[in-house]
Write an enzyme that holds these catalytic residues in place. Structure first.
Site, PDB file in Angstrom:
ATOM      1  N   LYS A  54      47.084  40.413  46.419  1.00 13.25           N
ATOM      2  CA  LYS A  54      46.533  40.462  45.055  1.00 13.25           C
ATOM      3  C   LYS A  54      45.020  40.242  45.100  1.00 13.25           C
ATOM      4  O   LYS A  54      44.274  40.901  44.380  1.00 13.25           O
ATOM      5  CB  LYS A  54      47.220  39.410  44.178  1.00 13.25           C
ATOM      6  CG  LYS A  54      48.631  39.833  43.778  1.00 13.25           C
ATOM      7  CD  LYS A  54      49.472  38.712  43.212  1.00 13.25           C
ATOM      8  CE  LYS A  54      50.918  39.210  43.039  1.00 13.25           C
ATOM      9  NZ  LYS A  54      51.861  38.157  42.684  1.00 13.25           N
ATOM     10  N   GLN A  98      51.761  32.007  40.991  1.00  6.72           N
ATOM     11  CA  GLN A  98      52.700  32.657  41.919  1.00  6.72           C
ATOM     12  C   GLN A  98      54.032  31.892  41.927  1.00  6.72           C
ATOM     13  O   GLN A  98      54.063  30.682  42.148  1.00  6.72           O
ATOM     14  CB  GLN A  98      52.083  32.695  43.327  1.00  6.72           C
ATOM     15  CG  GLN A  98      52.919  33.432  44.352  1.00  6.72           C
ATOM     16  CD  GLN A  98      53.059  34.924  44.050  1.00  6.72           C
ATOM     17  OE1 GLN A  98      52.103  35.603  43.721  1.00  6.72           O
ATOM     18  NE2 GLN A  98      54.283  35.432  44.150  1.00  6.72           N
ATOM     19  N   ASP A 121      51.014  38.503  33.722  1.00  6.46           N
ATOM     20  CA  ASP A 121      52.343  38.729  34.307  1.00  6.46           C
ATOM     21  C   ASP A 121      53.370  39.060  33.226  1.00  6.46           C
ATOM     22  O   ASP A 121      54.462  39.536  33.517  1.00  6.46           O
ATOM     23  CB  ASP A 121      52.806  37.453  35.034  1.00  6.46           C
ATOM     24  CG  ASP A 121      52.842  37.628  36.543  1.00  6.46           C
ATOM     25  OD1 ASP A 121      52.783  38.781  37.005  1.00  6.46           O
ATOM     26  OD2 ASP A 121      52.941  36.607  37.247  1.00  6.46           O
TER      27      ASP A 121
END
Ligand code: NDP
Length: 297
Positions: A54, A98, A121
């Protein structure tokens, strides 16, 4: 029938190219780069690989990447305090924590603490609610990437029968909502579904998000179906000591029956990071009140 291979890798590269152009445009107009903050707690090896990927992709697209690596024994209070700081930081357009978090941390509480307008997200209940009710928010990256591939391959999805196998909050449920938004007739299958082969056999579109290697067999499919394989499973390779990645669909069998299919790797996987960058850029334009043709992304 021999299936067309849906090239997610190529599609994602082209999308990242468009994102790079628009990120430069954003920087020029806003006087700063769009920024993504990624928080990693602990040293889970798979998570470290994802976070590195990422970071590279964010910088590669001309955006700012803020990495926060915290020790595995970080307290809930300290993690929430960091999320609060990132919420308040004007240079941060997107926040990604994460997952999975270490067991002592409450994932839902951490996601709930992220400002919904920075939740790139799309996991916050506000964004899940907006997706369910047709509002404008952020959609989880993997299912959004799947919809992009489906639209590109099939055009108008209206009236098609779609089966989503899997009902997780991050893939299955938002995938079903997106397909409903495209006017598909949607069935969600899961571990309690009776006669899964018969359910799959009715579908024009099959999305497999199960986490079981090669579970969906070619002979289950309707002739010409479009198959999106979200699964990423590491299995033993024929060479001793080596491993390889396979999806949730038996690719060999399915390729003989399907009209089109995503490979693993090189299908859905590359789309996830590309959509994360897309969502971050969209957030940046929205937060600065700058105009962006989101359909161009
Ligand atoms: P989860 O484990 O959260 O969900 C799996 C789902 O599959 C559950 O709803 C479960 O049903 C269902 N399921 C399990 N066994 C069966 C069965 N025998 N028949 C029918 N349904 C079954 O997984 P995720 O949604 O997080 O991920 C799914 C897969 O996608 C994984 O392989 C993951 O690695 C991959 N993935 C890939 C991404 C990418 O970027 N390409 C991103 C995210 C995930 P029930 O609810 O009844 O238990």
């Amino acid at each position: 029938m021999t299936a067309v291979i849906i090239d997610g890798k190529g599609f994602a590269e082209r999308l990242r190219g468009r994102i790079g152009t628009l990120a430069a445009q954003f920087e020029e107009q806003a006087g700063r780069k769009a920024g993504l903050a990624v928080v990693l707690v602990g040293e889970d090896p798979a998570s470290q690989v994802y976070v590195r990927g990422k970071h590279r992709a964010t910088v590669g697209a001309g955006m700012e990447s803020f990495e926060h690596r915290l020790a595995a024994d970080t307290s809930q209070a300290d993690l929430l305090a960091l999320v609060e700081r990132l919420n308040a930081d004007d240079a941060v357009d997107g926040i990604l924590v994460q997952l999975p978090l270490p067991d002592h941390l409450d994932e839902q509480a951490v996601i709930a603490a992220i400002a919904p307008e920075k939740d790139v997200d799309g996991f916050h209940v506000i964004n899940a609610g907006r997706l369910a009710t047709g509002g404008t928010g952020f959609v989880p990256c993997t299912p959004y990437g799947c919809i992009m591939l489906l639209r590109d391959r099939l055009g108008d999805l209206s009236g098609m029968d779609a089966v989503v196998i899997g009902r997780s909050n991050i893939v299955g449920k938002p995938m079903a909502q997106l397909l409903l938004g495209e006017n598909c007739t949607v069935t969600i299958a899961h571990s309690r579904t009776k006669d899964l082969p018969a359910v799959v056999g009715r579908a024009d579109i099959v999305v497999a998000a199960v986490g079981r290697p090669e579970m969906v067999k070619g002979e289950w499919l309707k002739d010409g179906a479009t198959v999106i394989d979200v699964g990423i499973n590491r299995v033993a390779a024929s060479e001793e000591g080596k491993t390889r990645l396979v999806g949730d669909v038996d690719f060999g069998g399915a390729s003989e029956r399907a009209g089109a299919i995503t490979p693993v790797p090189g299908g859905v996987g590359p789309m996830t990071i590309a959509v994360l960058l897309r969502n971050t850029l969209v957030s940046a334009f929205r937060r600065e009140g700058l105009e962006l043709d989101e359909s161009a992304l």
